[in-house]
Design a protein around this motif. Structure first.
Motif, PDB file in Angstrom:
ATOM      1  N   PHE A   6       4.177  -2.924   7.291  1.00 48.80           N
ATOM      2  CA  PHE A   6       3.185  -2.446   6.993  1.00 48.80           C
ATOM      3  C   PHE A   6       2.799  -0.893   6.867  1.00 48.80           C
ATOM      4  O   PHE A   6       2.450  -0.162   6.088  1.00 48.80           O
ATOM      5  CB  PHE A   6       1.845  -3.095   7.449  1.00 48.80           C
ATOM      6  N   PHE A   7       3.191  -0.427   8.160  1.00 52.88           N
ATOM      7  CA  PHE A   7       3.145   0.870   8.434  1.00 52.88           C
ATOM      8  C   PHE A   7       4.576   1.575   8.203  1.00 52.88           C
ATOM      9  O   PHE A   7       4.510   2.795   7.596  1.00 52.88           O
ATOM     10  CB  PHE A   7       2.820   1.356   9.963  1.00 52.88           C
ATOM     11  N   ILE A   8       5.553   0.703   8.445  1.00 50.59           N
ATOM     12  CA  ILE A   8       6.799   1.448   8.119  1.00 50.59           C
ATOM     13  C   ILE A   8       7.086   1.398   6.605  1.00 50.59           C
ATOM     14  O   ILE A   8       6.785   0.263   5.946  1.00 50.59           O
ATOM     15  CB  ILE A   8       7.898   0.218   8.959  1.00 50.59           C
ATOM     16  N   PRO A   9       7.482   2.520   5.923  1.00 50.47           N
ATOM     17  CA  PRO A   9       7.602   2.661   4.715  1.00 50.47           C
ATOM     18  C   PRO A   9       8.870   1.731   3.938  1.00 50.47           C
ATOM     19  O   PRO A   9       9.769   1.313   4.717  1.00 50.47           O
ATOM     20  CB  PRO A   9       7.718   4.067   4.364  1.00 50.47           C
ATOM     21  N   PRO A  10       8.602   1.823   2.631  1.00 51.78           N
ATOM     22  CA  PRO A  10       9.803   1.097   1.864  1.00 51.78           C
ATOM     23  C   PRO A  10      11.168   1.898   2.101  1.00 51.78           C
ATOM     24  O   PRO A  10      10.960   3.236   2.223  1.00 51.78           O
ATOM     25  CB  PRO A  10       9.304   1.206   0.421  1.00 51.78           C
ATOM     26  N   SER A  11      12.307   1.096   2.131  1.00 54.99           N
ATOM     27  CA  SER A  11      13.576   1.876   2.196  1.00 54.99           C
ATOM     28  C   SER A  11      13.763   3.228   1.241  1.00 54.99           C
ATOM     29  O   SER A  11      14.510   3.941   1.696  1.00 54.99           O
ATOM     30  CB  SER A  11      14.515   0.863   2.244  1.00 54.99           C
ATOM     31  N   TYR A  12      13.298   3.186   0.039  1.00 56.52           N
ATOM     32  CA  TYR A  12      13.655   4.454  -0.632  1.00 56.52           C
ATOM     33  C   TYR A  12      13.110   5.699  -0.399  1.00 56.52           C
ATOM     34  O   TYR A  12      13.219   6.681  -0.872  1.00 56.52           O
ATOM     35  CB  TYR A  12      13.160   4.054  -2.043  1.00 56.52           C
ATOM     36  N   LEU A  29       0.875  -1.224  -0.107  1.00 50.91           N
ATOM     37  CA  LEU A  29       0.091   0.015   0.059  1.00 50.91           C
ATOM     38  C   LEU A  29       1.033   1.148   0.063  1.00 50.91           C
ATOM     39  O   LEU A  29       0.467   2.160  -0.876  1.00 50.91           O
ATOM     40  CB  LEU A  29      -0.918   0.111   1.127  1.00 50.91           C
ATOM     41  N   TRP A  30       2.063   1.089   0.814  1.00 52.92           N
ATOM     42  CA  TRP A  30       2.750   2.441   0.806  1.00 52.92           C
ATOM     43  C   TRP A  30       3.320   2.913  -0.671  1.00 52.92           C
ATOM     44  O   TRP A  30       3.272   4.048  -1.065  1.00 52.92           O
ATOM     45  CB  TRP A  30       3.833   2.092   1.609  1.00 52.92           C
ATOM     46  N   GLU A  31       3.579   1.599  -1.293  1.00 52.22           N
ATOM     47  CA  GLU A  31       4.016   1.983  -2.753  1.00 52.22           C
ATOM     48  C   GLU A  31       2.931   2.921  -3.701  1.00 52.22           C
ATOM     49  O   GLU A  31       3.410   3.741  -4.373  1.00 52.22           O
ATOM     50  CB  GLU A  31       4.618   0.924  -3.552  1.00 52.22           C
ATOM     51  N   ALA A  32       1.746   2.284  -3.510  1.00 55.54           N
ATOM     52  CA  ALA A  32       0.604   2.929  -4.303  1.00 55.54           C
ATOM     53  C   ALA A  32       0.271   4.289  -3.881  1.00 55.54           C
ATOM     54  O   ALA A  32       0.253   4.990  -4.470  1.00 55.54           O
ATOM     55  CB  ALA A  32      -0.587   1.968  -4.220  1.00 55.54           C
ATOM     56  N   PHE A  33       0.418   4.435  -2.407  1.00 61.00           N
ATOM     57  CA  PHE A  33       0.362   6.017  -2.152  1.00 61.00           C
ATOM     58  C   PHE A  33       1.263   6.913  -2.583  1.00 61.00           C
ATOM     59  O   PHE A  33       0.850   7.942  -2.824  1.00 61.00           O
ATOM     60  CB  PHE A  33      -0.017   5.907  -0.593  1.00 61.00           C
ATOM     61  N   TYR A  34       2.411   6.478  -2.381  1.00 62.13           N
ATOM     62  CA  TYR A  34       3.490   7.146  -2.641  1.00 62.13           C
ATOM     63  C   TYR A  34       3.381   7.911  -4.222  1.00 62.13           C
ATOM     64  O   TYR A  34       3.666   9.058  -4.392  1.00 62.13           O
ATOM     65  CB  TYR A  34       4.896   6.383  -2.593  1.00 62.13           C
ATOM     66  N   PHE A  35       3.269   6.632  -5.197  1.00 58.92           N
ATOM     67  CA  PHE A  35       3.528   6.964  -6.576  1.00 58.92           C
ATOM     68  C   PHE A  35       2.099   7.793  -6.874  1.00 58.92           C
ATOM     69  O   PHE A  35       2.089   8.775  -7.930  1.00 58.92           O
ATOM     70  CB  PHE A  35       3.453   5.967  -7.289  1.00 58.92           C
ATOM     71  N   PHE A  36       1.000   7.610  -6.504  1.00 61.63           N
ATOM     72  CA  PHE A  36      -0.254   8.447  -6.185  1.00 61.63           C
ATOM     73  C   PHE A  36       0.012   9.881  -6.009  1.00 61.63           C
ATOM     74  O   PHE A  36      -0.320  10.844  -6.614  1.00 61.63           O
ATOM     75  CB  PHE A  36      -1.426   7.755  -5.547  1.00 61.63           C
ATOM     76  N   ALA A  37       0.638  10.153  -4.874  1.00 65.57           N
ATOM     77  CA  ALA A  37       0.973  11.281  -4.471  1.00 65.57           C
ATOM     78  C   ALA A  37       1.722  12.076  -5.424  1.00 65.57           C
ATOM     79  O   ALA A  37       1.680  13.339  -5.548  1.00 65.57           O
ATOM     80  CB  ALA A  37       1.396  11.132  -3.042  1.00 65.57           C
ATOM     81  N   LYS A  38       2.742  11.331  -5.898  1.00 69.72           N
ATOM     82  CA  LYS A  38       3.536  12.124  -6.936  1.00 69.72           C
ATOM     83  C   LYS A  38       3.084  11.974  -8.271  1.00 69.72           C
ATOM     84  O   LYS A  38       3.905  12.629  -9.472  1.00 69.72           O
ATOM     85  CB  LYS A  38       4.947  11.412  -7.053  1.00 69.72           C
ATOM     86  N   ALA A  39       1.783  11.619  -8.592  1.00 65.67           N
ATOM     87  CA  ALA A  39       0.909  11.576  -9.770  1.00 65.67           C
ATOM     88  C   ALA A  39       1.782  10.751 -10.704  1.00 65.67           C
ATOM     89  O   ALA A  39       1.760  11.151 -12.050  1.00 65.67           O
ATOM     90  CB  ALA A  39       0.894  13.032 -10.235  1.00 65.67           C
TER      91      ALA A  39
END
Length: 260
Positions: A212-218, A152-162
């Protein structure tokens, strides 16, 4: 054999092992593995995709006999330079050639951390599961950490960056991932995929979400100066650490098998 990970080796500890996010995710892996090791008869361990040896050293310090392997000669050299322990051996080994170990010592546990097995295609992963029964002792175990498709973190991150085309990139058959400047073909697997590929020689013991809550390392550059926020996320992960159904939505997950 020259590996793409050779060029990544020099910076790997800086970008992941010693990062705030890397340390936090690793603590959750160690929590689950420590509990498992305490409650099961394990004496010797084979680690695959050991990288710079952080986990192998930790396991050896728990008084297990450890053989740690990686395809990258440079990763192995860095691992060997860290600590000399009598119960720890590092060897260069291509995971696709793991069957060459058959007939030698059998291991009570085969361990792989942080998505090293995500470098294998479905065909290669199936071959891996066909090979490992000959390396595992009677009623022995596999403890493997994978990256799933639905983080989920990855989906949220890339959506936020359009960057909508990247939001669900893990659902593709394979993705070219950037590992410290190296382009690495990467395959993502949900727990159900691994169960289907594991064959009939193993049964599932447990599945645990890691990050799950801790984000990916990038996302380390964003979070490294926001320790209070990261602490809150860590506490949230602590609260759901045994919620297996969240595993396919986490950054990684730990799946443990026992040989039948």
């Amino acid at each position: 054999m020259k590996s793409k990970f050779d060029n990544a080796a020099a910076n790997y500890d800086h970008t992941f092992t010693n990062s705030v996010i890397g340390k936090t995710q690793r603590r959750f892996v160690y929590h689950h593995v420590s509990k498992f090791l305490k409650n099961n008869p394990v004496k010797n361990i084979l680690e695959i995709n050991c990288g710079t040896g952080e986990d192998a050293i930790w396991l050896a310090k728990q008084n297990f006999e450890v053989v740690a392997t990686d395809i990258s000669e440079e990763m192995i050299l860095i691992a060997q330079s860290k600590e000399k322990l009598d119960n720890l051996t590092f060897e260069q080994l291509n995971i696709n050639e793991i069957s060459i170990l058959s007939g030698n010592e059998k291991f009570d546990l085969i361990f792989s951390n942080f998505g090293g097995l995500n470098c294998l295609s479905k065909e290669e992963l199936k071959s891996f599961f066909e090979s490992v029964p000959n390396l595992v002792s009677e009623k022995g175990y596999l403890a493997l950490v994978f990256m799933p498709k639905n983080t989920l973190w990855e989906a949220f991150y890339f959506f936020a960056k359009a960057k909508f085309s990247l939001a669900f990139r893990r659902k593709k058959e394979s993705v070219i991932a950037n590992v410290d400047g190296e382009k690495v073909n990467t395959f993502y697997y949900n727990p159900k995929d691994i169960v289907n590929l594991s064959g009939n020689d193993f049964e599932i013991i447990s599945i645990k979400p890691i990050g799950f809550f801790i984000p990916p390392s990038y996302l380390e550059p964003f979070f490294k100066n926001k320790l209070k926020l990261l602490s809150i996320l860590k506490n949230l992960d602590e609260a759901i650490k045994n919620c297996s159904f969240l595993s396919k939505y986490a950054d990684h997950y730990l799946i443990v098998f026992q040989k039948k």
